[in-house]
Design a protein around this motif. Structure first.
Motif, PDB file in Angstrom:
ATOM      1  N   GLU A 251      38.489  15.515  38.002  1.00 11.65           N
ATOM      2  CA  GLU A 251      37.628  14.523  37.355  1.00 11.65           C
ATOM      3  C   GLU A 251      37.410  14.850  35.876  1.00 11.65           C
ATOM      4  OE1 GLU A 251      34.068  13.940  39.578  1.00 11.65           O
ATOM      5  OE2 GLU A 251      35.115  13.310  41.395  1.00 11.65           O
ATOM      6  N   GLU A 252      38.358  15.606  35.312  1.00 13.45           N
ATOM      7  CA  GLU A 252      38.339  15.913  33.886  1.00 13.45           C
ATOM      8  C   GLU A 252      39.335  15.003  33.177  1.00 13.45           C
ATOM      9  OE1 GLU A 252      36.601  19.186  32.107  1.00 13.45           O
ATOM     10  OE2 GLU A 252      35.506  17.749  33.350  1.00 13.45           O
ATOM     11  N   PRO A 273      50.436  19.039  24.000  1.00 12.09           N
ATOM     12  CA  PRO A 273      49.976  19.358  22.647  1.00 12.09           C
ATOM     13  C   PRO A 273      48.986  20.511  22.697  1.00 12.09           C
ATOM     14  CG  PRO A 273      49.948  16.983  23.015  1.00 12.09           C
ATOM     15  CD  PRO A 273      50.235  17.618  24.342  1.00 12.09           C
ATOM     16  N   ASP A 274      48.998  21.352  21.666  1.00 11.05           N
ATOM     17  CA  ASP A 274      48.169  22.559  21.661  1.00 11.05           C
ATOM     18  C   ASP A 274      46.695  22.260  21.886  1.00 11.05           C
ATOM     19  OD1 ASP A 274      50.407  24.072  21.266  1.00 11.05           O
ATOM     20  OD2 ASP A 274      50.153  24.244  19.091  1.00 11.05           O
ATOM     21  N   ASP A 275      46.198  21.175  21.261  1.00 11.17           N
ATOM     22  CA  ASP A 275      44.773  20.897  21.402  1.00 11.17           C
ATOM     23  C   ASP A 275      44.418  20.478  22.832  1.00 11.17           C
ATOM     24  OD1 ASP A 275      46.252  18.568  21.048  1.00 11.17           O
ATOM     25  OD2 ASP A 275      44.590  17.471  20.148  1.00 11.17           O
ATOM     26  N   ILE A 276      45.310  19.720  23.477  1.00 18.98           N
ATOM     27  CA  ILE A 276      45.062  19.310  24.858  1.00 18.98           C
ATOM     28  C   ILE A 276      45.162  20.508  25.796  1.00 18.98           C
ATOM     29  CG2 ILE A 276      45.814  17.835  26.749  1.00 18.98           C
ATOM     30  CD1 ILE A 276      44.545  16.343  24.423  1.00 18.98           C
ATOM     31  N   ALA A 277      46.200  21.334  25.581  1.00 19.98           N
ATOM     32  CA  ALA A 277      46.342  22.543  26.403  1.00 19.98           C
ATOM     33  C   ALA A 277      45.110  23.434  26.236  1.00 19.98           C
ATOM     34  CB  ALA A 277      47.608  23.296  26.015  1.00 19.98           C
ATOM     35  N   MET A 280      42.226  22.027  28.252  1.00 24.23           N
ATOM     36  CA  MET A 280      42.405  22.294  29.683  1.00 24.23           C
ATOM     37  C   MET A 280      42.115  23.758  30.000  1.00 24.23           C
ATOM     38  SD  MET A 280      45.864  20.048  30.409  1.00 24.23           S
ATOM     39  CE  MET A 280      45.757  20.123  32.196  1.00 24.23           C
ATOM     40  N   ALA A 281      42.610  24.671  29.134  1.00 24.38           N
ATOM     41  CA  ALA A 281      42.393  26.104  29.356  1.00 24.38           C
ATOM     42  C   ALA A 281      40.917  26.469  29.250  1.00 24.38           C
ATOM     43  CB  ALA A 281      43.215  26.912  28.353  1.00 24.38           C
ATOM     44  N   ASP A 282      40.195  25.768  28.376  1.00 21.81           N
ATOM     45  CA  ASP A 282      38.783  26.097  28.134  1.00 21.81           C
ATOM     46  C   ASP A 282      37.821  25.360  29.056  1.00 21.81           C
ATOM     47  OD1 ASP A 282      39.607  27.752  26.100  1.00 21.81           O
ATOM     48  OD2 ASP A 282      39.299  26.247  24.521  1.00 21.81           O
ATOM     49  N   SER A 283      38.338  24.440  29.857  1.00 19.68           N
ATOM     50  CA  SER A 283      37.455  23.635  30.702  1.00 19.68           C
ATOM     51  C   SER A 283      36.814  24.494  31.782  1.00 19.68           C
ATOM     52  CB  SER A 283      38.243  22.487  31.348  1.00 19.68           C
ATOM     53  OG  SER A 283      37.447  21.819  32.299  1.00 19.68           O
ATOM     54  N   ALA A 284      35.543  24.770  31.624  1.00 19.13           N
ATOM     55  CA  ALA A 284      34.826  25.598  32.602  1.00 19.13           C
ATOM     56  C   ALA A 284      34.786  24.920  33.967  1.00 19.13           C
ATOM     57  CB  ALA A 284      33.413  25.881  32.100  1.00 19.13           C
ATOM     58  N   ALA A 308      49.838  28.319  35.269  1.00 20.96           N
ATOM     59  CA  ALA A 308      48.801  27.956  34.303  1.00 20.96           C
ATOM     60  C   ALA A 308      49.369  27.131  33.154  1.00 20.96           C
ATOM     61  CB  ALA A 308      48.141  29.226  33.765  1.00 20.96           C
ATOM     62  N   VAL A 309      48.467  26.573  32.358  1.00 25.35           N
ATOM     63  CA  VAL A 309      48.851  25.704  31.236  1.00 25.35           C
ATOM     64  C   VAL A 309      49.465  26.509  30.093  1.00 25.35           C
ATOM     65  CG1 VAL A 309      47.949  24.175  29.451  1.00 25.35           C
ATOM     66  CG2 VAL A 309      47.147  23.956  31.808  1.00 25.35           C
ATOM     67  N   ASN A 310      48.822  27.621  29.732  1.00 24.53           N
ATOM     68  CA  ASN A 310      49.312  28.466  28.648  1.00 24.53           C
ATOM     69  C   ASN A 310      48.798  29.891  28.857  1.00 24.53           C
ATOM     70  OD1 ASN A 310      46.608  28.324  27.886  1.00 24.53           O
ATOM     71  ND2 ASN A 310      46.982  26.947  26.161  1.00 24.53           N
ATOM     72  N   VAL A 311      49.090  30.773  27.904  1.00 23.11           N
ATOM     73  CA  VAL A 311      48.705  32.173  28.034  1.00 23.11           C
ATOM     74  C   VAL A 311      47.185  32.320  28.104  1.00 23.11           C
ATOM     75  CG1 VAL A 311      48.751  34.435  26.916  1.00 23.11           C
ATOM     76  CG2 VAL A 311      50.794  32.996  26.881  1.00 23.11           C
ATOM     77  N   VAL A 312      46.468  31.587  27.241  1.00 27.01           N
ATOM     78  CA  VAL A 312      45.004  31.653  27.246  1.00 27.01           C
ATOM     79  C   VAL A 312      44.465  31.273  28.622  1.00 27.01           C
ATOM     80  CG1 VAL A 312      42.900  30.665  26.273  1.00 27.01           C
ATOM     81  CG2 VAL A 312      44.827  31.205  24.775  1.00 27.01           C
ATOM     82  N   HIS A 313      45.060  30.232  29.208  1.00 29.34           N
ATOM     83  CA  HIS A 313      44.630  29.779  30.533  1.00 29.34           C
ATOM     84  C   HIS A 313      44.883  30.864  31.586  1.00 29.34           C
ATOM     85  CE1 HIS A 313      44.738  26.439  33.811  1.00 29.34           C
ATOM     86  NE2 HIS A 313      43.502  26.851  33.596  1.00 29.34           N
ATOM     87  N   ALA A 314      46.046  31.501  31.514  1.00 25.44           N
ATOM     88  CA  ALA A 314      46.382  32.553  32.475  1.00 25.44           C
ATOM     89  C   ALA A 314      45.402  33.726  32.383  1.00 25.44           C
ATOM     90  CB  ALA A 314      47.813  33.038  32.244  1.00 25.44           C
ATOM     91  N   VAL A 315      45.108  34.136  31.157  1.00 27.86           N
ATOM     92  CA  VAL A 315      44.177  35.251  30.951  1.00 27.86           C
ATOM     93  C   VAL A 315      42.781  34.879  31.450  1.00 27.86           C
ATOM     94  CG1 VAL A 315      43.054  36.696  29.212  1.00 27.86           C
ATOM     95  CG2 VAL A 315      45.484  36.162  28.999  1.00 27.86           C
ATOM     96  N   THR A 316      42.348  33.659  31.121  1.00 29.62           N
ATOM     97  CA  THR A 316      41.013  33.201  31.532  1.00 29.62           C
ATOM     98  C   THR A 316      40.876  33.158  33.043  1.00 29.62           C
ATOM     99  OG1 THR A 316      40.808  31.863  29.513  1.00 29.62           O
ATOM    100  CG2 THR A 316      39.349  31.309  31.358  1.00 29.62           C
ATOM    101  N   LEU A 317      41.873  32.591  33.706  1.00 30.88           N
ATOM    102  CA  LEU A 317      41.811  32.490  35.167  1.00 30.88           C
ATOM    103  C   LEU A 317      41.820  33.871  35.822  1.00 30.88           C
ATOM    104  CD1 LEU A 317      44.169  29.457  35.952  1.00 30.88           C
ATOM    105  CD2 LEU A 317      41.690  29.558  36.211  1.00 30.88           C
TER     106      LEU A 317
END
Length: 754
Positions: A251-252, A273-277, A280-284, A308-317
Motif C-alpha cells: 500500500e505504498e 531511478p535512484d530517487d525512487i529506489a 523504497m529502501a527508506d520506507s519504514a 532487495a532494491v539496492n545496496v542501501v536496502h540490503a543493508v537496512t533489511l
C-alpha cells in the motif's frame, strides 16, 4: 628460506576418483546426455541444452563432457561471463571426475582464467591444459593467447554457460576465432531461461545454434535445441519444488511523477531511478512489512533469500532482521558503495554464503548477485522485495527456491512477492505467470499480445500526454496531427549488453512520419560503421554522438511529427556495434486502432449533441466498460484521455482553432542566409529538398555519389556531408548552386575555408 609460492585453486591436475559416482542422474539429465550422445556423432555442431534453474545444467554438462571429451583426450573451452559461474563449472568437473567416466585417462589439467585476482590470466594458459574455464571478456581482449592451446587440435568442445548472452560480439569473436583454427568445433550452449530459445524465434541465437535433436534424430540448420524440459515437468517429478505464491500489498505508492526518461530506465533497462529506489529502501512501512511477514511464518519459511532494491536496502533489511532476532546477512558486488561506505569482497561474500549453507544464517539479502550460478539448495523461500520487468530475471530469482525433494530440497517453495502501488503502465512481471502452460511462455494469445503491444506504446506516449496537459509547453504541432497518426505503426525491439554482463531491453517506436527514415538508416548501418572505422563491441560516447548526428543529417530531415528521438538512434547504434545485425521490427498489426480513434468518439458526442452530464456519463461508460480495456491500457490515466478528447472536440467546434492570430509584425531573414540546420527548424521539408538536390547533382553516370574535393565515390550517402562552397561566414548563401557534398574527411579539413 620460506616458500616463495602459494597454493592456488585457479589451476591444477585432477586425478580420477576410484569407485563410482554416488549421484545418479535424474531422468531429464540422463535424457539430456543421451541426446548429446546423438548429436555428438556429428563432426561439428552448435546446439542448446535448456534446463530450468535447479535442473542441474552444470552437473549434466560436466558429467557428459568428462566421458565424451576429456576421456577421449579432447580439449574443452568453457566460457561464462561471471566469476561465480567459472568457479562452479571447475568445481563440478573436479567433483564428478570418477574413474567410471574417465577409464582412458588417469588425470586432466584445468585452468580458470578471468580478471579476478583469484584466477589465472590469459598469459598463463598452457598448451597442456585439458580444461580451460575462462571469462569471455578476458579471452576477448587477448584471443591470441589461445593460439598455442589450439595448435594442432582437430576437435575442440566449446561450452557457453548462460547461453542467452552469447549473441554479444565478444562471444561471437571467440567462437569465430576457435572455428578458424580448429577443423571441428562442437559448440554447446547452456541456458536455464527458455524464453529466448523458442522454436518460432528468428533472432540471433538461432544464427549461432543451428543444430539439434528431434525425436531421437539429428536436425541440422533448423532446430538449435538438443534437449529442453520445462519447469512444470520438473515440479511434477519432484526435482523442483512446487511453488506456493503469496502476494503482500505494501500500500505504498511510488512513481507518480516520473518522466519519460525514468519510464525508459524502468521499462527498457529494468533499473529503478535512484530517487525512487531510495524511497523504497527508506520506507519504514515497507521494510517493517517485509520483516513482520517473515517473523509471522518463520518456521514455515525457513532459509530465505531476499532480493532487495539496492545496496542501501540490503543493508537496512539485514539490520532490521537482526534486530528482530533473525540472523541475517547481506551480500553485494565487489565494490564500495558511495552511500553506505560498505565494501564487500568476493571472499566476504563466500563466508556469508557458507554461513547460510550451514544454517547459521537464516536470511540472506542480496542485490541481483544470487540470480545465476550460486548453488543454495537449502533455500525454502524467496522474498521478492524488488519489482522487475524482466522475465529472465524473475525466472532466475524464483529459481533460487525451487530445489525439490528428489534433489535434496523441499517439497514446497514459498515465493513471497511484495506489490507496491505503481502506475498501471509498468508491466511488472508477476512470478505466477512463469508457471502457466508452457505454450504461454512462447506464444501469447492474440488478446494478451495486443495488451502487451499497447503497454509498450503507452509507455512511449507518457511524455507526450503529460506535455499536452502542461500549459507551459507549446504542443500545438503535435495536437494538429490526427490522433491515429500519433499511434506507432510498430517498433524495433532489441537487447543490448553492458560491459558488466547485464542485458537491457529497448523498444524504438516507429510512426508513419519516421518509418522511411528508419528503414533507410537500417540499410545504411554497415556503411556507417565502416566509414567511422568502428569495430568495438562498446563504442565510446563521443563517437556514438558523432554517428548519431551523421544519421540524423542524412535520413531524419524534413517535417516529422511525431518526431524521432536521438536516444533511439544511439540505442540502435549500440545494438549494431554489439551484434552487427539490424534489430527486428515488430508491427502492431494486432491492435484495432479504431478502438483508439478519439476523433470518432468526439464525433459521436458532437453528433448526439451531448450535454456536459451526458458526455461525462458516456466517457465513463467507454472507459470503465470496454471489454478489452484498450483505452485504459493505452492512456493509463483518465485525465490523459479526457484531454485528447477535448482537443478533438475543439477541432469540431472551431476548425481553425490551431491557426495563429498574428498581432506582431516581425522582422525577416531569408532562408538563403541561414544554415541548413536553421532552415530545418522552420521549414524542415525545404531543408530536405536542399540536401536531396545536392546529393542528386553530385551523382556520376554510374550512380555513385562523388566527393567534390578528393573524388571519393560511394553508393551510399552515409560517408558524405553537405557543404557550402562559399562558407556562410564569408558571404556564401544556402542556395543549390553554393552546395556540394564532401566526404567527412575532406569536410573536416576544409572547415570554414574556401
Amino acid at each position: 628460506m620460506e616458500d616463495t609460492f602459494v597454493e592456488v585453486k585457479s589451476n591444477g591436475t585432477v586425478s580420477a576418483k576410484q569407485g563410482s559416482n554416488s549421484r545418479t542422474p535424474y531422468e531429464h539429465q540422463r535424457k539430456a546426455m543421451e541426446c548429446l550422445d546423438i548429436i555428438d556423432k556429428l563432426d561439428d555442431y552448435s546446439t542448446l541444452v535448456v534446463l530450468p534453474t535447479g535442473g542441474g545444467k552444470t552437473y549434466t554438462a560436466s558429467s557428459w563432457l568428462l566421458k565424451a571429451a576429456l576421456n577421449k583426450h579432447k580439449k574443452i573451452l568453457w566460457i561464462a561471463h561471471r566469476q561465480t559461474l567459472l568457479d562452479q563449472a571447475a568445481e563440478s568437473f573436479q567433483k564428478f571426475a570418477y574413474a567410471e567416466n574417465l577409464p582412458n585417462v588417469l588425470s586432466f589439467k584445468y585452468r580458470i582464467v578471468s580478471g579476478s585476482t583469484d584466477h589465472d590470466r590469459t598469459i598463463d594458459i598452457e598448451s597442456s591444459d585439458n580444461l580451460l574455464v575462462a571469462s569471455k571478456d578476458s579471452l576477448g581482449r587477448n584471443l591470441p593467447a589461445l593460439d598455442s592451446w589450439l595448435a594442432g587440435e582437430k576437435e575442440v568442445y566449446l561450452v557457453i554457460d548462460e547461453a542467452h548472452h552469447s549473441t554479444a560480439k565478444t562471444y561471437r569473436k571467440v567462437i569465430d576465432y576457435v572455428r578458424d583454427r580448429v577443423p571441428h568445433v562442437k559448440i554447446i550452449g547452456l541456458t536455464a531461461t527458455p524464453f529466448r530459445t523458442a522454436d518460432s524465434e528468428q533472432g540471433l541465437l538461432s544464427k549461432i545454434y543451428t543444430d539439434g535433436v528431434d525425436s531421437g534424430k539429428v536436425v541440422k540448420d533448423n532446430k538449435g535445441i538438443t534437449y529442453k524440459i520445462d519447469l512444470k515437468t520438473l515440479i511434477n517429478r519432484s526435482i523442483l519444488s512446487r511453488p506456493i505464491f503469496e502476494r503482500c500489498s505494501t500500500e505504498e505508492g511510488f512513481g507518480d511523477n516520473l518522466g519519460k526518461d525514468d519510464w525508459d530506465r524502468i521499462s527498457h533497462l529494468d533499473l529503478l531511478p535512484d530517487d525512487i529506489a531510495g524511497q523504497m529502501a527508506d520506507s519504514a512501512v515497507r521494510n517493517k512489512l517485509i520483516v513482520d511477514t517473515y517473523k509471522k511464518n518463520e518456521n514455515t519459511y525457513g532459509k530465505t533469500i531476499i532480493f532487495a532494491v539496492n545496496v542501501v536496502h540490503a543493508v537496512t533489511l539485514a539490520k532490521l532482521f537482526n534486530k528482530a532476532g533473525v540472523k541475517a546477512e547481506f551480500i553485494v558486488s565487489d565494490v564500495k558503495d558511495a552511500v553506505t561506505g560498505v565494501t564487500i569482497s568476493s571472499k566476504d561474500n563466500e563466508k556469508k554464503l557458507e554461513s547460510y549453507r550451514n544454517g547459521d544464517t537464516k536470511v540472506l539479502i542480496n542485490v541481483n548477485i544470487l540470480t545465476e550460478g550460486v548453488d543454495l539448495p537449502q533455500t525454502q523461500t524467496v522474498f521478492l522485495a524488488r519489482p522487475t520487468v524482466s522475465t529472465i530475471l524473475m525466472t532466475q530469482m524464483v529459481g533460487r527456491a525451487l530445489r525439490g525433494t528428489r534433489a535434496g530440497g523441499t517439497a514446497y517453495a514459498h515465493i513471497v512477492y511484495f506489490i507496491d502501488d505503481w502506475d498501471a503502465h509498468i508491466a511488472w512481471v508477476n512470478p505466477e505467470s512463469l508457471f502457466v502452460d508452457e505454450e504461454a511462455n512462447f506464444s501469447d494469445s492474440p488478446i494478451e499480445h495486443q495488451k502487451h503491444e499497447l503497454r509498450m506504446i503507452a509507455i512511449s506516449k507518457i511524455e507526450e500526454f503529460a506535455a499536452i496537459l502542461d500549459d507551459s509547453i507549446d504542443t500545438t504541432a503535435i495536437e494538429r496531427v490526427p490522433f491515429e497518426k500519433r499511434v506507432p505503426i510498430g517498433m524495433y525491439a532489441f537487447t543490448c549488453l553492458e560491459e558488466n554482463g547485464m542485458d537491457h531491453s529497448y523498444q524504438v517506436m516507429v510512426y508513419d512520419s519516421t518509418q522511411e527514415a528508419y528503414e533507410d538508416m537500417m540499410e545504411a548501418l554497415p556503411a556507417l560503421f565502416m566509414d567511422f572505422g568502428v569495430d568495438e563491441e562498446f563504442v565510446e560516447e563521443e563517437t556514438l554522438m558523432d554517428m548519431q548526428k551523421q544519421i540524423a543529417d542524412t535520413f531524419f530531415t524534413g517535417e516529422m511529427i511525431p518526431p524521432y528521438e536521438e536516444s533511439d538512434i544511439i540505442h540502435v547504434l549500440m545494438y549494431y556495434a554489439q551484434y552487427e545485425d539490424i534489430p527486428k521490427f515488430y508491427t502492431f498489426g494486432d491492435i484495432d486502432k479504431s478502438k483508439l480513434d478519439v476523433a470518432a468518439i468526439a464525433k459521436h458526442i458532437w453528433d448526439e449533441d451531448m450535454g456536459p452530464k451526458k458526455k461525462a456519463e458516456y466517457v465513463d461508460s467507454i472507459w470503465d466498460n470496454t471489454d478489452d480495456n484498450m483505452l485504459r491500457l493505452f492512456f493509463g490515466r483518465k485525465v490523459y484521455f479526457w484531454r485528447q478528447l477535448d482537443i478533438e472536440m475543439m477541432k469540431l467546434s472551431s476548425p481553425d482553432i490551431f491557426e495563429d492570430e498574428p498581432n506582431v509584425n516581425y522582422g525577416r531573414r531569408d532562408f538563403e542566409d541561414m544554415s541548413l540546420y536553421g532552415i530545418g527548424e522552420h521549414a524542415p521539408d525545404y531543408e530536405k529538398e536542399l540536401r536531396d538536390s545536392t546529393f542528386e547533382k553530385s551523382m556520376n553516370e554510374e550512380g555513385l555519389y562523388v566527393c567534390a574535393a578528393c573524388g571519393y565515390e560511394n553508393e551510399n550517402r552515409i560517408p558524405f556531408q553537405v557543404d557550402h562552397i562559399m562558407p556562410l561566414n564569408k558571404g556564401g548563401k544556402t542556395v543549390p548552386e553554393n552546395l556540394q557534398i564532401l566526404c567527412r574527411s575532406c569536410n573536416a579539413k576544409k572547415g570554414d575555408k574556401l
